[in-house]
Design a protein around this motif. Sequence first.
Motif, mmCIF file in Angstrom:
data_model
loop_
_atom_site.group_PDB
_atom_site.id
_atom_site.type_symbol
_atom_site.label_atom_id
_atom_site.label_comp_id
_atom_site.label_asym_id
_atom_site.label_seq_id
_atom_site.Cartn_x
_atom_site.Cartn_y
_atom_site.Cartn_z
ATOM 1 N N UNK A 100 17.158 -29.115 20.232
ATOM 2 C CA UNK A 100 17.858 -30.333 20.622
ATOM 3 C C UNK A 100 16.880 -31.474 20.913
ATOM 4 N N UNK A 101 15.770 -31.129 21.572
ATOM 5 C CA UNK A 101 14.769 -32.151 21.871
ATOM 6 C C UNK A 101 14.161 -32.703 20.587
ATOM 7 N N UNK A 102 13.890 -31.821 19.634
ATOM 8 C CA UNK A 102 13.338 -32.272 18.355
ATOM 9 C C UNK A 102 14.350 -33.136 17.611
ATOM 10 N N UNK A 103 15.618 -32.833 17.788
ATOM 11 C CA UNK A 103 16.657 -33.648 17.154
ATOM 12 C C UNK A 103 16.685 -35.047 17.754
ATOM 13 N N UNK A 104 16.460 -35.120 19.061
ATOM 14 C CA UNK A 104 16.490 -36.399 19.757
ATOM 15 C C UNK A 104 15.204 -37.179 19.525
ATOM 16 N N UNK A 105 14.073 -36.490 19.723
ATOM 17 C CA UNK A 105 12.764 -37.101 19.511
ATOM 18 C C UNK A 105 11.927 -36.171 18.632
#
Length: 253
Positions: free
Chosen positions: A85-90
């Motif tokens: 999810x973090x990689x999707x966001x940033x």
Amino acid sequence: MKSDALAVPGQRLTWRWAGSLVLSALLILWLGNNTDIDLKLADAAFDAATRTFPLQHAWIAEQFNHVWLKALLSVLGAGAVVLALWDRWRPYRGWTEARRVGVRVVAMSAVLVPTVTSLLKHASASHCPWDLQRYGGTAPYVRLLEWMPGGVHAGHCLPAGHASSALWLVSLGVFWWPRRPRTALAVAGAMLWVGLAVGWMQQLRGAHFLTHTLWSAWVACALVPAIYIVNTRGLALWQSFRYSSVPHSDALS
């Protein structure tokens, strides 16, 4: 151009995977409905003199395997979800697209493998060994394709839910697929054995039959490749059909 690291399995390999799933499902069905391997293994773990499963409350089986190991695997799965999810966001700039897909597949597997297994378990009528009359319980032994006698409540014990808490680890092999297929299969196979070992400890406690664990493994082996295909071939197909309101530069010339 498409990255070689994201090349998806060819049609022949996809058919082999589907064929293997069908054959393995038929084999597990045959084992459960035409042999007594479930009962023989449960009998071996059961103490007829005390009418108990001696390892049911043993620390290694009940506390370590069922509580602590499950908690650790849940934390690892949650970590994979947060990372994806973090990689999707940033998006991490240093990640290749293959690694990004791998993390996404592992995260989805950590959620979907236990969830689908749990849904199937709650929909099943099969009982756990320790609930059967044969082992001191009250329920009759009924095979998967047999009708449950009237008045007997569903057991909700198939497939093995606890084994699925480890079987999502099969998805770790995706980090080497398809560039190093042997390594990918070796890692996936090793993680499959980890999941089967977790399930075996539950069998020794009287919580599940062998076929319960095998069905959980089957679910994982069906879901993980499907999740990978959705995140590669399916994603590419979706992007090819996406509508863009901005015309190409050559169309404006």
